[in-house]
Design an enzyme around this catalytic site. Structure first.
Site, short mmCIF file in Angstrom:
data_model
loop_
_atom_site.label_atom_id
_atom_site.label_comp_id
_atom_site.label_asym_id
_atom_site.label_seq_id
_atom_site.Cartn_x
_atom_site.Cartn_y
_atom_site.Cartn_z
N SER A 46 0.83 -1.20 0.00
CA SER A 46 0.00 0.00 0.00
C SER A 46 0.88 1.26 0.00
O SER A 46 1.69 1.43 -0.89
CB SER A 46 -0.97 -0.03 1.19
N ASP A 178 -5.97 -3.39 -2.31
CA ASP A 178 -4.86 -3.12 -1.40
C ASP A 178 -4.26 -4.41 -0.83
O ASP A 178 -4.98 -5.25 -0.27
CB ASP A 178 -5.38 -2.24 -0.26
#
Length: 319
Positions: A46, A178
């Site tokens: 991320s 993510d």
């Protein structure tokens, strides 16, 4: 001869990635080093994936700090009260906004993963096949595809946090979200890449794992509600964060058992509400990182500074 293989691992955490970038920037400033010279592999999830890609493509930690200060407010711009309410039904932020920032010339532009000067592993998650998805530089002969991808597309995939940003479908139409849903702390991903793909003996692996701070939870109404009633409404706000925190703690403890003194984790606790995934408390977050970097500097010197990584030559360049 120093046989160490050193891994830098960078957690997810939204705008709190500034903590990791500032931590590294201050280490460089204090010790007069280029921090990535001391690492053979960088893994990042991320926001940590953005940092990892930036480091691999030659951005200094200081430049990445500047990126968070300048572009963070554009990515996580203040939303109207109505949007806060609509967040129950739609993503809080626009995917187009973060894509524009990542594609900018002052970020990744059209540079490719294959231009990285370091081995990289960037986790994402494929919701089409319900399976993990790892983007990797060509540090093994079987890795023949990802290096051709623009770095910004990989960054977009690894940062597609559920409820915050839309699913990413810009890479071959695959629905990616993510990597934090399964590897918010990607240190274990790094270890297994080293021992299973690169054939590094586990005894030679050292890992510096940098988080993005974790909250000390108060006995809030929400927690009291969760403990007494336990329904969906009680857990809706706290369960995702709790799951990510528990995952990170579990991985860190396992790695400490496996690697003993060869594993270092920087992930300080902070008061509840001080920092957040999209909370623009940047100056205080930078100051917090500066403090912890100063305290960690002697540990870095003792455990990581001596090792200088060999030059990485990706397989696509070995002609």
């Amino acid at each position: 001869m120093n046989k160490s293989f050193q891994i830098l691992s960078l957690d997810g955490g939204g705008i709190k990635g500034l903590f990791a970038a500032a931590f590294l920037a201050k280490l460089e400033e204090d010790l007069g080093i280029t921090v990535i010279d001391h690492f053979d592999l960088i893994v990042g999830t991320s926001t940590g994936g953005i940092i990892a890609l930036g480091l691999g493509l030659g951005l200094t930690p200081k430049k990445i700090v500047d990126f968070y200060f300048q572009k963070g407010p554009q990515i996580f711009g203040k939303v109207p009260l109505l949007t806060d309410f609509l967040h129950w039904f739609i993503t809080k932020y626009s995917g187009r906004r973060i894509e524009k920032v990542l594609k900018g010339d002052d970020c990744f532009g059209e540079r490719l993963l294959g231009e990285s000067k370091k081995r990289l592993v960037i986790p994402s998650y494929n919701i089409d096949s319900n399976d993990v998805y790892l983007f990797k530089t060509a540090h093994h002969e079987r890795l023949r595809r990802d290096y051709k991808l623009p770095a910004w597309k990989i960054a977009r995939a690894t940062t597609a946090a559920p409820t915050f940003f839309p699913i990413s479908t810009i890479i071959d139409g695959i629905s990616l979200i993510d990597g934090g849903v399964w590897a918010n702390n990607p240190a274990m991903v790094g270890l297994f890449e080293a021992i299973s793909i690169l054939d590094i003996p586990m005894k030679d692996v050292k890992i510096l794992s940098i988080g993005t701070t974790q909250e000390i939870k108060r006995k809030s109404f929400l927690r009291a509600c969760s403990e007494s009633l336990g329904g969906l409404l009680c857990w809706a706000g706290s369960a995702p964060e709790l799951i990510m925190q528990a995952q990170g703690v579990s991985i860190s403890r396992q790695l400490k058992l496996l690697l003993n003194e060869n594993f270092e984790r920087v992930h300080p606790s902070v008061p509840e509400g001080l920092f957040g995934l999209d909370k623009m408390n940047l100056k205080k977050l930078f100051a917090f990182a500066s403090k912890y970097s100063r305290e960690f500097s002697p540990i870095f010197v003792n455990k990581f500074k001596e090792h200088i990584a060999e030059e990485f030559v990706p397989f696509q360049n070995r002609r």
